[in-house]
Design a protein around this motif. Structure first.
Motif, PDB file in Angstrom:
ATOM      1  N   MET A   1       0.835  -1.180   0.000  1.00 36.27           N
ATOM      2  CA  MET A   1       0.000   0.000   0.000  1.00 36.27           C
ATOM      3  C   MET A   1       0.876   1.237   0.000  1.00 36.27           C
ATOM      4  SD  MET A   1      -3.125  -0.749   2.552  1.00 36.27           S
ATOM      5  CE  MET A   1      -3.751  -2.412   2.635  1.00 36.27           C
ATOM      6  N   ASN A   2       0.408   2.250  -0.656  1.00 33.52           N
ATOM      7  CA  ASN A   2       1.127   3.508  -0.716  1.00 33.52           C
ATOM      8  C   ASN A   2       0.956   4.264   0.593  1.00 33.52           C
ATOM      9  OD1 ASN A   2       2.041   6.085  -1.226  1.00 33.52           O
ATOM     10  ND2 ASN A   2       1.315   6.099  -3.323  1.00 33.52           N
ATOM     11  N   ALA A   3       2.029   4.580   1.267  1.00 35.92           N
ATOM     12  CA  ALA A   3       1.964   5.232   2.572  1.00 35.92           C
ATOM     13  C   ALA A   3       1.404   6.648   2.497  1.00 35.92           C
ATOM     14  CB  ALA A   3       3.353   5.255   3.203  1.00 35.92           C
ATOM     15  N   ASP A   4       1.362   7.242   1.318  1.00 35.80           N
ATOM     16  CA  ASP A   4       0.853   8.605   1.179  1.00 35.80           C
ATOM     17  C   ASP A   4      -0.657   8.662   1.060  1.00 35.80           C
ATOM     18  OD1 ASP A   4       3.426   9.582   1.256  1.00 35.80           O
ATOM     19  OD2 ASP A   4       3.649   9.567  -0.916  1.00 35.80           O
ATOM     20  N   ASN A   5      -1.326   7.543   0.870  1.00 34.96           N
ATOM     21  CA  ASN A   5      -2.765   7.522   0.668  1.00 34.96           C
ATOM     22  C   ASN A   5      -3.456   6.683   1.723  1.00 34.96           C
ATOM     23  OD1 ASN A   5      -2.760   9.018  -1.824  1.00 34.96           O
ATOM     24  ND2 ASN A   5      -1.853   7.216  -2.764  1.00 34.96           N
ATOM     25  N   PRO A   6      -4.208   7.333   2.638  1.00 32.36           N
ATOM     26  CA  PRO A   6      -4.949   6.557   3.629  1.00 32.36           C
ATOM     27  C   PRO A   6      -6.008   5.699   2.948  1.00 32.36           C
ATOM     28  CG  PRO A   6      -5.445   8.902   3.832  1.00 32.36           C
ATOM     29  CD  PRO A   6      -4.402   8.759   2.789  1.00 32.36           C
ATOM     30  N   VAL A   7      -6.384   4.601   3.584  1.00 39.39           N
ATOM     31  CA  VAL A   7      -7.329   3.653   2.997  1.00 39.39           C
ATOM     32  C   VAL A   7      -8.438   3.303   3.976  1.00 39.39           C
ATOM     33  CG1 VAL A   7      -5.595   2.603   1.473  1.00 39.39           C
ATOM     34  CG2 VAL A   7      -5.966   1.673   3.756  1.00 39.39           C
ATOM     35  N   VAL A   8      -9.544   2.796   3.448  1.00 38.18           N
ATOM     36  CA  VAL A   8     -10.603   2.182   4.243  1.00 38.18           C
ATOM     37  C   VAL A   8     -10.547   0.705   3.895  1.00 38.18           C
ATOM     38  CG1 VAL A   8     -13.076   2.073   4.710  1.00 38.18           C
ATOM     39  CG2 VAL A   8     -12.022   4.267   4.142  1.00 38.18           C
ATOM     40  N   THR A   9     -10.346  -0.158   4.893  1.00 37.65           N
ATOM     41  CA  THR A   9     -10.174  -1.579   4.622  1.00 37.65           C
ATOM     42  C   THR A   9     -10.767  -2.421   5.753  1.00 37.65           C
ATOM     43  OG1 THR A   9      -8.558  -3.232   3.901  1.00 37.65           O
ATOM     44  CG2 THR A   9      -7.861  -1.719   5.645  1.00 37.65           C
TER      45      THR A   9
END
Length: 57
Positions: A1-9
């Motif tokens: 996962m890209n550390a610059d983009n928060p995610v919903v998982t």
């Protein structure tokens, strides 16, 4: 996962290793469709308002 983009998982072991809830993304319980929808909506509202997407729900 890209550390610059928060995610919903989903909150499962491998995702917990990669995402710190409320800091680098949001972890939702498996099967919590309503919670996932609310978190996603909150995430996108925050992002469009210039936030990081990880604000409190």
């Amino acid at each position: 996962m890209n550390a610059d983009n928060p995610v919903v998982t989903i909150n499962v072991r491998d995702n917990r290793d990669l995402v710190e809830h409320g800091k680098t993304g949001l972890l939702m319980e498996l099967g919590d469709v309503n919670g996932f929808a609310i978190a996603s909506k909150s995430f996108f509202r925050s992002r469009t308002a210039g936030g990081d997407g990880c604000g409190k729900i």
